[in-house]
Motif scaffolding. Structure first.
Motif, PDB file in Angstrom:
ATOM      1  N   ALA A   1      59.403 -30.733  15.880  1.00 57.01           N
ATOM      2  CA  ALA A   1      60.520 -30.975  16.791  1.00 57.01           C
ATOM      3  C   ALA A   1      61.765 -31.433  16.033  1.00 57.01           C
ATOM      4  O   ALA A   1      61.695 -32.307  15.162  1.00 57.01           O
ATOM      5  N   ALA A   2      62.894 -30.843  16.361  1.00 61.83           N
ATOM      6  CA  ALA A   2      64.164 -31.234  15.751  1.00 61.83           C
ATOM      7  C   ALA A   2      64.720 -32.454  16.480  1.00 61.83           C
ATOM      8  O   ALA A   2      64.268 -32.814  17.571  1.00 61.83           O
ATOM      9  N   ALA A   3      65.710 -33.063  15.898  1.00 59.55           N
ATOM     10  CA  ALA A   3      66.336 -34.233  16.507  1.00 59.55           C
ATOM     11  C   ALA A   3      66.900 -33.868  17.875  1.00 59.55           C
ATOM     12  O   ALA A   3      67.569 -32.846  18.022  1.00 59.55           O
ATOM     13  N   GLY A   4      66.604 -34.698  18.869  1.00 61.30           N
ATOM     14  CA  GLY A   4      67.100 -34.456  20.218  1.00 61.30           C
ATOM     15  C   GLY A   4      66.235 -33.532  21.047  1.00 61.30           C
ATOM     16  O   GLY A   4      66.511 -33.334  22.233  1.00 61.30           O
ATOM     17  N   GLU A   5      65.193 -32.956  20.460  1.00 62.35           N
ATOM     18  CA  GLU A   5      64.301 -32.065  21.192  1.00 62.35           C
ATOM     19  C   GLU A   5      63.120 -32.822  21.784  1.00 62.35           C
ATOM     20  O   GLU A   5      62.720 -33.876  21.270  1.00 62.35           O
ATOM     21  N   GLU A   6      62.534 -32.264  22.841  1.00 58.76           N
ATOM     22  CA  GLU A   6      61.287 -32.793  23.366  1.00 58.76           C
ATOM     23  C   GLU A   6      60.168 -32.459  22.375  1.00 58.76           C
ATOM     24  O   GLU A   6      60.264 -31.503  21.594  1.00 58.76           O
ATOM     25  N   PRO A   7      59.078 -33.231  22.371  1.00 61.64           N
ATOM     26  CA  PRO A   7      58.028 -33.039  21.366  1.00 61.64           C
ATOM     27  C   PRO A   7      57.470 -31.618  21.268  1.00 61.64           C
ATOM     28  O   PRO A   7      57.149 -31.150  20.169  1.00 61.64           O
ATOM     29  N   LEU A   8      57.350 -30.917  22.404  1.00 60.61           N
ATOM     30  CA  LEU A   8      56.760 -29.583  22.394  1.00 60.61           C
ATOM     31  C   LEU A   8      57.794 -28.470  22.544  1.00 60.61           C
ATOM     32  O   LEU A   8      57.444 -27.314  22.720  1.00 60.61           O
ATOM     33  N   GLU A   9      59.068 -28.822  22.453  1.00 67.55           N
ATOM     34  CA  GLU A   9      60.131 -27.858  22.724  1.00 67.55           C
ATOM     35  C   GLU A   9      60.189 -26.721  21.711  1.00 67.55           C
ATOM     36  O   GLU A   9      60.687 -25.629  22.017  1.00 67.55           O
ATOM     37  N   ALA A  10      59.663 -26.949  20.526  1.00 66.43           N
ATOM     38  CA  ALA A  10      59.674 -25.882  19.522  1.00 66.43           C
ATOM     39  C   ALA A  10      58.914 -24.652  19.999  1.00 66.43           C
ATOM     40  O   ALA A  10      59.203 -23.524  19.581  1.00 66.43           O
ATOM     41  N   ASP A  11      57.939 -24.855  20.892  1.00 72.12           N
ATOM     42  CA  ASP A  11      57.170 -23.733  21.439  1.00 72.12           C
ATOM     43  C   ASP A  11      57.845 -23.110  22.650  1.00 72.12           C
ATOM     44  O   ASP A  11      57.351 -22.119  23.197  1.00 72.12           O
ATOM     45  N   GLN A  12      58.963 -23.676  23.107  1.00 69.35           N
ATOM     46  CA  GLN A  12      59.639 -23.176  24.308  1.00 69.35           C
ATOM     47  C   GLN A  12      60.757 -22.193  23.949  1.00 69.35           C
ATOM     48  O   GLN A  12      61.939 -22.445  24.152  1.00 69.35           O
ATOM     49  N   TRP A  13      60.339 -21.058  23.441  1.00 70.46           N
ATOM     50  CA  TRP A  13      61.299 -20.005  23.092  1.00 70.46           C
ATOM     51  C   TRP A  13      62.112 -19.566  24.307  1.00 70.46           C
ATOM     52  O   TRP A  13      63.255 -19.110  24.183  1.00 70.46           O
ATOM     53  N   ASP A  14      61.522 -19.712  25.499  1.00 71.99           N
ATOM     54  CA  ASP A  14      62.164 -19.263  26.729  1.00 71.99           C
ATOM     55  C   ASP A  14      63.435 -20.043  27.034  1.00 71.99           C
ATOM     56  O   ASP A  14      64.415 -19.483  27.554  1.00 71.99           O
ATOM     57  N   LEU A  15      63.445 -21.356  26.719  1.00 69.11           N
ATOM     58  CA  LEU A  15      64.657 -22.153  26.943  1.00 69.11           C
ATOM     59  C   LEU A  15      65.796 -21.652  26.068  1.00 69.11           C
ATOM     60  O   LEU A  15      66.943 -21.523  26.518  1.00 69.11           O
ATOM     61  N   ARG A  16      65.479 -21.384  24.814  1.00 68.98           N
ATOM     62  CA  ARG A  16      66.520 -20.913  23.889  1.00 68.98           C
ATOM     63  C   ARG A  16      66.998 -19.510  24.253  1.00 68.98           C
ATOM     64  O   ARG A  16      68.171 -19.175  24.056  1.00 68.98           O
ATOM     65  N   ALA A  17      66.096 -18.702  24.824  1.00 70.13           N
ATOM     66  CA  ALA A  17      66.453 -17.321  25.168  1.00 70.13           C
ATOM     67  C   ALA A  17      67.548 -17.253  26.219  1.00 70.13           C
ATOM     68  O   ALA A  17      68.331 -16.294  26.246  1.00 70.13           O
ATOM     69  N   ILE A  18      67.624 -18.263  27.091  1.00 71.18           N
ATOM     70  CA  ILE A  18      68.652 -18.249  28.145  1.00 71.18           C
ATOM     71  C   ILE A  18      69.657 -19.388  27.967  1.00 71.18           C
ATOM     72  O   ILE A  18      70.444 -19.686  28.868  1.00 71.18           O
ATOM     73  N   GLY A  19      69.629 -20.019  26.796  1.00 71.85           N
ATOM     74  CA  GLY A  19      70.599 -21.076  26.506  1.00 71.85           C
ATOM     75  C   GLY A  19      70.373 -22.354  27.279  1.00 71.85           C
ATOM     76  O   GLY A  19      71.283 -23.188  27.402  1.00 71.85           O
ATOM     77  N   ALA A  20      69.167 -22.562  27.809  1.00 70.50           N
ATOM     78  CA  ALA A  20      68.908 -23.756  28.612  1.00 70.50           C
ATOM     79  C   ALA A  20      68.893 -25.021  27.768  1.00 70.50           C
ATOM     80  O   ALA A  20      69.226 -26.103  28.256  1.00 70.50           O
ATOM     81  N   ASP A  21      68.516 -24.911  26.497  1.00 69.26           N
ATOM     82  CA  ASP A  21      68.514 -26.080  25.620  1.00 69.26           C
ATOM     83  C   ASP A  21      69.937 -26.595  25.400  1.00 69.26           C
ATOM     84  O   ASP A  21      70.193 -27.808  25.427  1.00 69.26           O
TER      85      ASP A  21
END
Length: 508
Positions: A142-162
């Motif tokens: 996990a990067a700074a400011g991310e949720e612990p499991l967010e690295a596996d959430q490619w879907d958030l990044r795909a639509i700019g939700a992060d």
């Protein structure tokens, strides 16, 4: 699981809307749909079935029809007077025929083909749980400011939700109701945003607001909890994040508590009315109404189902609620002239039939004003299972695809979200795409609080990114066989509708 929209969800085309409205020819009342209750003596000559009886909305007509229901051997479970829908139980095998002949009855029919027992969805394939060891491994990336499991959430990044969450995570004044198998509101990622006052159990057609009634009956009823997390899992340093981590989420249970998890019409009618009367801005519908995959208007029972659910969802729209639904996982062309339905009725013995999706409707996804959602994978291509169709699909969103592999710690192309009992797991399906759209709609509603359901749908389409039809023949599973044909242009086409929703553009 019979009917979860990970399972399947169809879409709404303008010709379908026009034909449906013309065929049914009704418009439900616009005030409160406060229910009435009554009782009657039933006949025991046949199996005890549930019915919907649809009438005019004036009190005199409903009172007269209720008397006729009693005389025909029916028991009124609940009457939604403002939309003219009465839920009935009867063991009289001639009840439907008799009540359809009553003055003031506009349509009536059985909502199931199997007897009532004491008391689906659209995900594709079995759930894949994330073990504690796997979760620990992911959290180390996990990067700074991310949720612990967010690295596996490619879907958030795909639509700019992060990135959208940093600008506007959504307003607590906006609630998305998950109409589903139940939501585990005790999950640490869901609890901070859960709204008990807008939650209920609608199984059987009558709302139960007892505290906790909306929770799943067991861990196998996980679908609604997964959907809820995709929409509004909090950014609280725990687990995953939702598309709109600042909005509220509620649960309205409509699935039968047994292993079949069927979504019967009377329960869905109750859910739409309850959501509308409790100030819900958006409903997520990742299922189709049982027991018919397609409801044909030339069949009196199926026509009554379309009529009743449509009255309820139109009532919700008139009260300001946007309804979002999954297109389904059959890889069907919903704009074709003929589809084979080999699964209906799914509560008894299915009979293979050929239907025209312009005349036989997947409910609620093909109802007027409902946003119909197709699924995409990490590459942005249509998911191999997602149904499609020009003029039917409104928008698309990440729903996962096991053949499209992301560069993430778990290398899993499905969607990671919350599961009952404080767990996390991967699912794929149009059931998973739909909550991404509901989440973006919630962000838009947060930014434009006075936007009507029609305006929200227009904004979803305007902010979407459309990759256009693929230039090469579509082979979703890579077996060398063309699996689907995309029709349309860069702005609107059968695979993506108006395009893949964009959370970042929505908040900007």
């Amino acid at each position: 699981m019979a009917h979860l929209r990970s399972r399947r969800r169809l879409a709404l085309a303008v010709p379908v809307v026009l034909s449906l409205t013309a065929s049914l020819g009704f418009l439900p009342g616009a005030a409160s749909a406060a229910p009435l209750t009554a009782s009657a003596t039933t006949s025991a000559d046949g199996p005890n079935l549930a019915y919907v009886v649809n009438t005019r909305t004036d009190h005199r007509t409903i009172e007269s029809v209720e008397k006729a229901i009693s005389a025909a051997g029916g028991t009124v479970v609940i009457a939604y007077e403002k939309i003219g829908v009465i839920v009935v139980h009867s063991a009289n095998p001639d009840f439907g025929k008799r009540i359809r002949a009553v003055r003031g009855v506009q349509s009536a029919g059985a909502t199931r083909t199997a007897p009532l027992t004491a008391a689906g969805t659209t995900d594709e394939g079995a759930a894949q749980m994330l073990s504690a060891a796997e979760a620990s491994k992911v959290s180390r990336t996990a990067a700074a400011g991310e949720e612990p499991l967010e690295a596996d959430q490619w879907d958030l990044r795909a639509i700019g939700a992060d990135k959208a969450a940093k600008t506007n995570p959504g307003s607590k004044r906006v609630t998305v109701a998950v109409i589903d198998v139940g939501v585990d509101d005790t999950h640490p990622d869901i609890a901070p945003n859960f709204s008990p006052s807008q939650s209920a159990n609608c199984v059987g057609g009558k709302p139960d607001t007892t505290y906790g009634a909306w929770r799943p009956v067991d861990a196998d009823h996980y679908h609604g909890t997964h959907v809820a997390g995709e929409i509004a899992a909090a950014r609280n340093g725990v687990g995953v994040a939702g598309v709109a981590p600042g909005v509220k989420v509620s649960g309205i249970t409509v699935a039968e508590p047994d292993a079949g998890q069927l979504f019967y019409p009377e329960s869905v009618v109750c859910a739409f009315v309850f959501a509308a009367d409790h100030g819900v801005e958006i409903t997520n519908n990742s299922y189709y109404v049982d027991p018919w995959l397609y409801n044909c208007l030339d069949d009196p029972d199926q026509r009554a189902i379309v009529d009743a659910v449509n009255r309820a969802q139109l009532y919700a729209q008139k009260k300001g609620t946007l309804n979002v639904a999954a297109a389904g996982n059959s890889n069907d062309d919903l704009d074709s002239n003929a589809l084979v339905d080999a699964s209906s009725p799914d509560d008894s013995t299915a009979v293979t039939r050929t239907v025209d999706p312009h005349k036989c409707f997947d409910v609620p996804t093909q109802l007027p004003g409902v946003v119909t959602v197709a699924s995409t994978g990490v590459t942005g291509a249509k998911s191999y299972f997602s149904s499609y169709g020009k003029g039917v699909i409104d928008v698309a969103a990440p729903g996962g695809d096991k053949y499209q592999i992301p560069d993430t710690p778990s290398k899993n192309g499905r969607i990671l979200s919350t599961m009952p009992n404080n767990q996390y797991g991967f699912l794929q399906g149009t059931s998973m795409a739909t909550p991404h759209v509901a989440g973006v709609a919630a962000l838009l509603k947060s930014k434009y609080p006075w936007a009507s359901p029609a305006q929200l749908q227009a904004l979803l389409k305007a902010e979407a990114d459309n990759p256009g039809c693929p230039t090469a023949p579509y082979d979703g599973d890579g077996d060398g066989v063309v699996d689907a044909t995309c029709v349309g242009g860069k702005h609107v086409n059968g695979f993506y509708g108006a395009g893949i929703v964009n959370a970042l553009r929505a908040v900007k």
